[in-house]
Design an enzyme around this catalytic site. Sequence first.
Site, PDB file in Angstrom:
ATOM      1  N   GLU A 137       7.722  -0.636  -0.352  1.00  0.00           N
ATOM      2  CA  GLU A 137       6.281  -0.834  -0.247  1.00  0.00           C
ATOM      3  C   GLU A 137       5.595  -0.612  -1.594  1.00  0.00           C
ATOM      4  O   GLU A 137       5.683   0.487  -2.146  1.00  0.00           O
ATOM      5  CB  GLU A 137       5.690   0.139   0.768  1.00  0.00           C
ATOM      6  CG  GLU A 137       4.180   0.070   0.885  1.00  0.00           C
ATOM      7  CD  GLU A 137       3.592   1.217   1.700  1.00  0.00           C
ATOM      8  OE1 GLU A 137       2.407   1.112   2.074  1.00  0.00           O
ATOM      9  OE2 GLU A 137       4.295   2.215   1.942  1.00  0.00           O
ATOM     10  N   GLU A 234      -2.822   3.369   9.588  1.00  0.00           N
ATOM     11  CA  GLU A 234      -2.511   4.451   8.650  1.00  0.00           C
ATOM     12  C   GLU A 234      -3.773   4.735   7.827  1.00  0.00           C
ATOM     13  O   GLU A 234      -3.913   4.275   6.698  1.00  0.00           O
ATOM     14  CB  GLU A 234      -1.343   4.078   7.742  1.00  0.00           C
ATOM     15  CG  GLU A 234      -0.866   5.247   6.898  1.00  0.00           C
ATOM     16  CD  GLU A 234       0.117   4.839   5.810  1.00  0.00           C
ATOM     17  OE1 GLU A 234       1.188   5.450   5.718  1.00  0.00           O
ATOM     18  OE2 GLU A 234      -0.188   3.895   5.050  1.00  0.00           O
TER      19      GLU A 234
END
Length: 252
Positions: A137, A234
């Site tokens: 990521e 998130e």
Amino acid sequence: MPKFAANLSYLFKEYPFIERFAEAKASGFDAVEVLFPYDEAASEIARKLADHRLDMVLINMPPPNWAGGERGFAAMPATEDRFRKDFIRSIRFAKLLRAQHMHLMAGRAKGVVALETYKRNLAWAAKEAPEMSLVIEPLNETDMPGYFLNNFDMALEILDDISAPNLGLQFDAYHAQMITGDLFETWDKCKDYIRHVQIASAPERAEPRKGEIDYPAFFKHIDYSGYTGWVSAEYTPKKRTTEGLDWMQMPT
């Protein structure tokens, strides 16, 4: 409309960690993710998942010391032995939780040696656990100064170079907007590599409503692109978590 998961490291922090699973289910989530679940017994987490019929979408491979330490170390030279040791421990944990994906954090590093270290570690991990979906990521420089994987072009080049069927991209819409300033174009460039998605407003990283990202349009866009995986919330709630979950019913 995508299917949503709750990141229990961010959401429902009004409750002790082990109680957040019940709160997530009661709030309409059918899946969860946890950044670093290693402080709890895997058997206890697995029991909570079963009790509330929740899927575990993702966990992170543990950095050396999250509380004040490095944010991962897959790209840090001279740490390959530790990477392999911790990877094996993390895979055991992931299997017990039936986690769908595991994020391998790169850590703070730079340069050619770091790139070669990173690719070598990722290739080894993909071969070591062929049955596990592994993801990388890109993280933005504002939140993670010095983080090695800080742009999407680099991520795609690395994935192409390794070309492992079980290694893909974790696409955080917040980080994508912060890094590129154009979430939709970045999605279109990356969509064939994406295994998992995370969301938050930009630049606040709060509930995915206001800010630079038009989330109703984004949800429609990723549906149209054919993405069928989980989309994990998130973000840092501005108030109690349940007071800000109306974004889950936003029309697209």
